[in-house]
Design a protein around this motif. Structure first.
Motif, PDB file in Angstrom:
ATOM      1  N   SER A  18       0.837  -1.209   0.000  1.00 59.86           N
ATOM      2  CA  SER A  18       0.000   0.000   0.000  1.00 59.86           C
ATOM      3  C   SER A  18       0.871   1.257   0.000  1.00 59.86           C
ATOM      4  O   SER A  18       0.490   2.277  -0.590  1.00 59.86           O
ATOM      5  CB  SER A  18      -0.940   0.004   1.214  1.00 59.86           C
ATOM      6  OG  SER A  18      -0.234   0.274   2.411  1.00 59.86           O
ATOM      7  N   LEU A  19       2.044   1.196   0.633  1.00 56.17           N
ATOM      8  CA  LEU A  19       2.953   2.342   0.608  1.00 56.17           C
ATOM      9  C   LEU A  19       3.453   2.609  -0.814  1.00 56.17           C
ATOM     10  O   LEU A  19       3.575   3.766  -1.223  1.00 56.17           O
ATOM     11  CB  LEU A  19       4.143   2.096   1.538  1.00 56.17           C
ATOM     12  CG  LEU A  19       3.863   2.220   3.043  1.00 56.17           C
ATOM     13  CD1 LEU A  19       5.080   1.782   3.842  1.00 56.17           C
ATOM     14  CD2 LEU A  19       3.484   3.645   3.408  1.00 56.17           C
ATOM     15  N   SER A  20       3.726   1.545  -1.560  1.00 58.55           N
ATOM     16  CA  SER A  20       4.163   1.706  -2.948  1.00 58.55           C
ATOM     17  C   SER A  20       3.093   2.410  -3.774  1.00 58.55           C
ATOM     18  O   SER A  20       3.387   3.315  -4.567  1.00 58.55           O
ATOM     19  CB  SER A  20       4.482   0.341  -3.576  1.00 58.55           C
ATOM     20  OG  SER A  20       5.552  -0.285  -2.915  1.00 58.55           O
ATOM     21  N   HIS A  21       1.843   1.989  -3.588  1.00 61.44           N
ATOM     22  CA  HIS A  21       0.750   2.614  -4.346  1.00 61.44           C
ATOM     23  C   HIS A  21       0.454   4.026  -3.842  1.00 61.44           C
ATOM     24  O   HIS A  21       0.024   4.888  -4.614  1.00 61.44           O
ATOM     25  CB  HIS A  21      -0.502   1.743  -4.265  1.00 61.44           C
ATOM     26  CG  HIS A  21      -0.374   0.455  -5.007  1.00 61.44           C
ATOM     27  ND1 HIS A  21      -0.219   0.394  -6.373  1.00 61.44           N
ATOM     28  CD2 HIS A  21      -0.359  -0.838  -4.576  1.00 61.44           C
ATOM     29  CE1 HIS A  21      -0.121  -0.861  -6.761  1.00 61.44           C
ATOM     30  NE2 HIS A  21      -0.193  -1.638  -5.694  1.00 61.44           N
ATOM     31  N   TYR A  22       0.678   4.268  -2.567  1.00 66.69           N
ATOM     32  CA  TYR A  22       0.468   5.611  -2.004  1.00 66.69           C
ATOM     33  C   TYR A  22       1.406   6.611  -2.665  1.00 66.69           C
ATOM     34  O   TYR A  22       1.027   7.752  -2.922  1.00 66.69           O
ATOM     35  CB  TYR A  22       0.723   5.570  -0.502  1.00 66.69           C
ATOM     36  CG  TYR A  22       0.502   6.884   0.210  1.00 66.69           C
ATOM     37  CD1 TYR A  22      -0.775   7.299   0.565  1.00 66.69           C
ATOM     38  CD2 TYR A  22       1.576   7.705   0.538  1.00 66.69           C
ATOM     39  CE1 TYR A  22      -0.978   8.502   1.225  1.00 66.69           C
ATOM     40  CE2 TYR A  22       1.385   8.900   1.193  1.00 66.69           C
ATOM     41  CZ  TYR A  22       0.110   9.295   1.541  1.00 66.69           C
ATOM     42  OH  TYR A  22      -0.087  10.488   2.195  1.00 66.69           O
TER      43      TYR A  22
END
Length: 309
Positions: A18-22
């Protein structure tokens, strides 16, 4: 100590993704942020259910829902932090699964902050682990570094927001505003102005309530802060999108305000505020004494009614 639970491992992997997509800029990234965060939290809750000794299966092919997890955890008096906000995230996830489109950037920021706070507390409360040590095992180093830029704790880190503004202007701007709010709250507290039902620094300042204590900003600086506040309000309601230049201007304004506040004597401000603070405390004591007296009279009347009956 490594946690071997497959559910825990999967939850943290999803949170790392989710951090990558954030950090990503695409519309799909914002949708995947919400889906990954909600699924990660769901897996953690199921892991906690298993730890409590309960089964997570309704039947051989189907596991319990989020609500089933919460009911099982409640039965064992296992606290779930930020429960009301977590339920909002799950509702957002469920809605996204049944409609086209993606959440806006503000929604992603809101739920990422909630999820991070949730994991920090759950890891500490239920696993005896520190968030920083765990997340570094599941998130890409560059993604984590970029995300951490958005959480400045001092003026050196505030400068790093300029780097974040190149890839995530809105997140950088809102982070700068959060820093502004914390910095001014700390100043109010250290200057003895944190008594009574005080409004945020910005409202007290623009309404002239701080001039009485010797805090009067130069007019050009005040205009800059008002412009920053206006952009923040417009951004929060989705009516404006800050640019990289807006972030840089906000950082420069905050640093100018910091220098001005540092030039003031907190002791002098505290002395000017002392009469108002003492008057407020006196009023509070009198109010409390009156409430206690009324409660005592009420109690005596109830006892009298009982004996009279």
């Amino acid at each position: 100590m490594a946690i071997e639970s497959p559910l825990f491992q999967s939850a943290m992997e999803l949170f790392g993704h989710s951090l990558s997509h954030y950090i990503g800029k695409k519309e799909l990234d914002r949708k995947l942020v919400i889906l990954h965060l909600a699924n990660a939290i769901e897996l953690i809750l199921k892991d906690l259910v298993l730890d409590s000794g309960e089964s997570i299966y309704k039947n051989p092919k189907e596991t319990i829902t989020i609500q089933g997890c919460l009911s099982a955890l409640e039965k064992h008096n296992i606290k779930v932090p930020y429960l009301n906000k977590i339920e909002l995230l799950i509702d957002e996830r469920n809605a996204l699964q049944h409609r086209f489109g993606s959440p806006n950037e503000l929604t992603s920021i809101f739920y990422m902050n909630i999820a991070q706070d949730f994991f920090k507390q759950v890891l500490k409360m239920h696993y005896g682990q520190e968030y920083g040590e765990i997340i570094s095992q599941f998130a890409e180093e560059q993604d984590l570094a970029t995300y951490n830029l958005s959480n400045p704790s001092n003026d050196q880190e505030l400068e790093k927001l300029q780097e974040l503004s190149k890839i995530h202007p809105l997140g950088a701007f809102l982070s700068a505003w959060s820093y502004f709010e914390k910095m001014t709250e700390d100043f109010m507290s250290e200057s003895g102005l944190d008594f009574g039902r005080r409004r945020p620094f910005m409202m007290e300042l623009t309404r002239g309530r701080l001039a009485h204590y010797g805090i009067a900003l130069p007019e050009p600086l005040l205009f800059k802060i008002q412009a920053m506040r206006h952009l923040r309000n417009m951004s929060a309601h989705g009516r404006s999108e800050p640019t990289k230049d807006d972030v840089i201007e906000a950082i420069e304004t905050i640093e100018e305000l910091e220098r001005f506040l540092e030039s003031l004597s907190k002791n002098d401000i505290s002395e000017r505020a002392r009469p108002d603070k003492e008057e407020y405390e006196k009023t509070q004591r009198e109010y409390q004494a009156e409430r206690e007296s009324m409660n005592e009279r009420h109690q005596r009347m109830m006892e009298f009614d009982k004996t009279d009956g």
